[in-house]
Design a protein around this motif. Structure first.
Motif, PDB file in Angstrom:
ATOM      1  N   PRO A  14       0.629  -1.033  -0.145  1.00 51.11           N
ATOM      2  CA  PRO A  14       0.133  -0.152  -0.189  1.00 51.11           C
ATOM      3  C   PRO A  14       0.834   1.189   0.019  1.00 51.11           C
ATOM      4  N   THR A  15       2.015   1.280   0.776  1.00 53.66           N
ATOM      5  CA  THR A  15       2.919   2.498   0.592  1.00 53.66           C
ATOM      6  C   THR A  15       3.400   2.699  -0.729  1.00 53.66           C
ATOM      7  N   LEU A  16       3.880   1.623  -1.455  1.00 53.27           N
ATOM      8  CA  LEU A  16       4.232   1.726  -2.861  1.00 53.27           C
ATOM      9  C   LEU A  16       3.053   2.303  -3.635  1.00 53.27           C
ATOM     10  N   ALA A  17       2.039   1.686  -3.419  1.00 48.18           N
ATOM     11  CA  ALA A  17       1.010   2.397  -4.400  1.00 48.18           C
ATOM     12  C   ALA A  17       0.604   3.557  -4.140  1.00 48.18           C
ATOM     13  N   GLY A  18       0.672   3.952  -2.908  1.00 49.32           N
ATOM     14  CA  GLY A  18       0.460   5.480  -2.680  1.00 49.32           C
ATOM     15  C   GLY A  18       1.182   6.629  -3.074  1.00 49.32           C
ATOM     16  N   LEU A  19       2.466   5.865  -3.583  1.00 48.66           N
ATOM     17  CA  LEU A  19       3.379   6.730  -4.249  1.00 48.66           C
ATOM     18  C   LEU A  19       2.718   7.263  -5.574  1.00 48.66           C
ATOM     19  N   ASN A  20       1.937   6.536  -6.298  1.00 48.23           N
ATOM     20  CA  ASN A  20       1.496   6.845  -7.614  1.00 48.23           C
ATOM     21  C   ASN A  20       0.068   7.441  -7.477  1.00 48.23           C
ATOM     22  N   ALA A  21      -0.325   7.685  -6.152  1.00 47.23           N
ATOM     23  CA  ALA A  21      -1.665   8.288  -6.068  1.00 47.23           C
ATOM     24  C   ALA A  21      -1.984   9.548  -6.742  1.00 47.23           C
ATOM     25  N   ASP A  22      -3.166  10.025  -6.954  1.00 48.82           N
ATOM     26  CA  ASP A  22      -3.583  11.065  -7.618  1.00 48.82           C
ATOM     27  C   ASP A  22      -3.559  12.304  -6.689  1.00 48.82           C
ATOM     28  N   ASP A  23      -3.699  11.946  -5.270  1.00 57.52           N
ATOM     29  CA  ASP A  23      -4.020  12.785  -4.187  1.00 57.52           C
ATOM     30  C   ASP A  23      -2.590  13.301  -3.713  1.00 57.52           C
ATOM     31  N   PRO A  24      -2.340  14.388  -3.860  1.00 60.11           N
ATOM     32  CA  PRO A  24      -0.774  14.849  -3.444  1.00 60.11           C
ATOM     33  C   PRO A  24      -0.526  14.414  -1.798  1.00 60.11           C
ATOM     34  N   ARG A  25      -1.486  14.697  -1.023  1.00 61.00           N
ATOM     35  CA  ARG A  25      -1.583  14.392   0.269  1.00 61.00           C
ATOM     36  C   ARG A  25      -1.191  12.770   0.542  1.00 61.00           C
ATOM     37  N   ALA A  26      -1.880  11.933  -0.216  1.00 67.91           N
ATOM     38  CA  ALA A  26      -1.765  10.619  -0.052  1.00 67.91           C
ATOM     39  C   ALA A  26      -0.295  10.338  -0.863  1.00 67.91           C
ATOM     40  N   GLN A  27       0.425  10.932  -1.702  1.00 63.69           N
ATOM     41  CA  GLN A  27       1.628  10.685  -2.053  1.00 63.69           C
ATOM     42  C   GLN A  27       2.683  11.014  -1.091  1.00 63.69           C
ATOM     43  N   ARG A  28       2.206  12.344  -0.460  1.00 64.09           N
ATOM     44  CA  ARG A  28       3.356  12.577   0.821  1.00 64.09           C
ATOM     45  C   ARG A  28       2.855  11.719   1.946  1.00 64.09           C
ATOM     46  N   SER A  29       2.019  11.271   2.106  1.00 64.61           N
ATOM     47  CA  SER A  29       1.976  10.214   3.086  1.00 64.61           C
ATOM     48  C   SER A  29       2.672   9.142   2.942  1.00 64.61           C
ATOM     49  N   ALA A  30       2.412   8.512   1.586  1.00 71.37           N
ATOM     50  CA  ALA A  30       3.380   7.439   1.301  1.00 71.37           C
ATOM     51  C   ALA A  30       4.759   7.460   1.215  1.00 71.37           C
ATOM     52  N   ARG A  31       5.220   8.753   0.597  1.00 70.33           N
ATOM     53  CA  ARG A  31       6.768   9.161   1.080  1.00 70.33           C
ATOM     54  C   ARG A  31       7.049   8.943   2.371  1.00 70.33           C
ATOM     55  N   VAL A  32       6.584   9.678   3.409  1.00 69.73           N
ATOM     56  CA  VAL A  32       6.713   9.586   4.774  1.00 69.73           C
ATOM     57  C   VAL A  32       6.863   8.097   5.339  1.00 69.73           C
ATOM     58  N   ASP A  33       5.763   7.171   4.954  1.00 66.56           N
ATOM     59  CA  ASP A  33       5.764   6.004   5.396  1.00 66.56           C
ATOM     60  C   ASP A  33       6.897   5.056   4.833  1.00 66.56           C
ATOM     61  N   LEU A  34       7.259   5.511   3.713  1.00 67.13           N
ATOM     62  CA  LEU A  34       8.564   4.705   3.073  1.00 67.13           C
ATOM     63  C   LEU A  34       9.821   4.904   3.694  1.00 67.13           C
ATOM     64  N   ALA A  35       9.821   6.310   4.080  1.00 64.09           N
ATOM     65  CA  ALA A  35      11.014   6.930   4.741  1.00 64.09           C
ATOM     66  C   ALA A  35      11.314   6.180   6.050  1.00 64.09           C
ATOM     67  N   ARG A  36      10.155   6.114   6.708  1.00 59.35           N
ATOM     68  CA  ARG A  36      10.066   5.399   8.042  1.00 59.35           C
ATOM     69  C   ARG A  36      10.492   4.102   7.928  1.00 59.35           C
ATOM     70  N   HIS A  37       9.993   3.453   6.998  1.00 58.10           N
ATOM     71  CA  HIS A  37      10.418   1.782   6.414  1.00 58.10           C
ATOM     72  C   HIS A  37      11.804   1.631   6.370  1.00 58.10           C
ATOM     73  N   LEU A  38      12.325   2.530   5.627  1.00 61.00           N
ATOM     74  CA  LEU A  38      13.599   2.372   5.200  1.00 61.00           C
ATOM     75  C   LEU A  38      14.561   3.007   6.215  1.00 61.00           C
ATOM     76  N   VAL A  39      14.154   3.843   7.105  1.00 63.10           N
ATOM     77  CA  VAL A  39      14.918   3.858   8.297  1.00 63.10           C
ATOM     78  C   VAL A  39      15.142   2.651   9.437  1.00 63.10           C
ATOM     79  N   GLU A  40      13.856   2.207   9.358  1.00 66.51           N
ATOM     80  CA  GLU A  40      13.611   1.061  10.371  1.00 66.51           C
ATOM     81  C   GLU A  40      14.610  -0.277   9.596  1.00 66.51           C
ATOM     82  N   ARG A  41      14.432  -0.430   8.435  1.00 65.98           N
ATOM     83  CA  ARG A  41      15.262  -1.592   7.669  1.00 65.98           C
ATOM     84  C   ARG A  41      16.756  -1.115   7.879  1.00 65.98           C
TER      85      ARG A  41
END
Length: 70
Positions: A14-41
């Motif tokens: 869902p995070t990766l799919a959110g990167l292609n969302a039409d809504d800019p807020r959803a894209q930003r949220s996905a980028r934040v989630d991905l950054a958190r995921h990468l930091v954790e990993r």
């Protein structure tokens, strides 16, 4: 594979799919989630400079795919 490639490969779908969302807020949220995921990993890994001098070519992240982009 590098550690970064593995971390991206196991990112939540869902995070990766959110990167292609039409809504800019959803894209930003996905980028934040991905950054958190990468930091954790990537926590605990030491990221070092490989000593590439300016002008040297950095190795390709996906060496098997050397086709031109576009």
């Amino acid at each position: 594979m590098t550690h970064l490639e593995v971390a991206l490969a196991v990112a939540p779908e869902p995070t990766l799919a959110g990167l292609n969302a039409d809504d800019p807020r959803a894209q930003r949220s996905a980028r934040v989630d991905l950054a958190r995921h990468l930091v954790e990993r990537m926590r605990g890994f030491v990221i070092e400079d490989n000593g590439y001098a300016s002008g040297d070519i950095q190795p390709c992240l996906f060496p098997g795919d050397l086709a031109p982009i576009g």
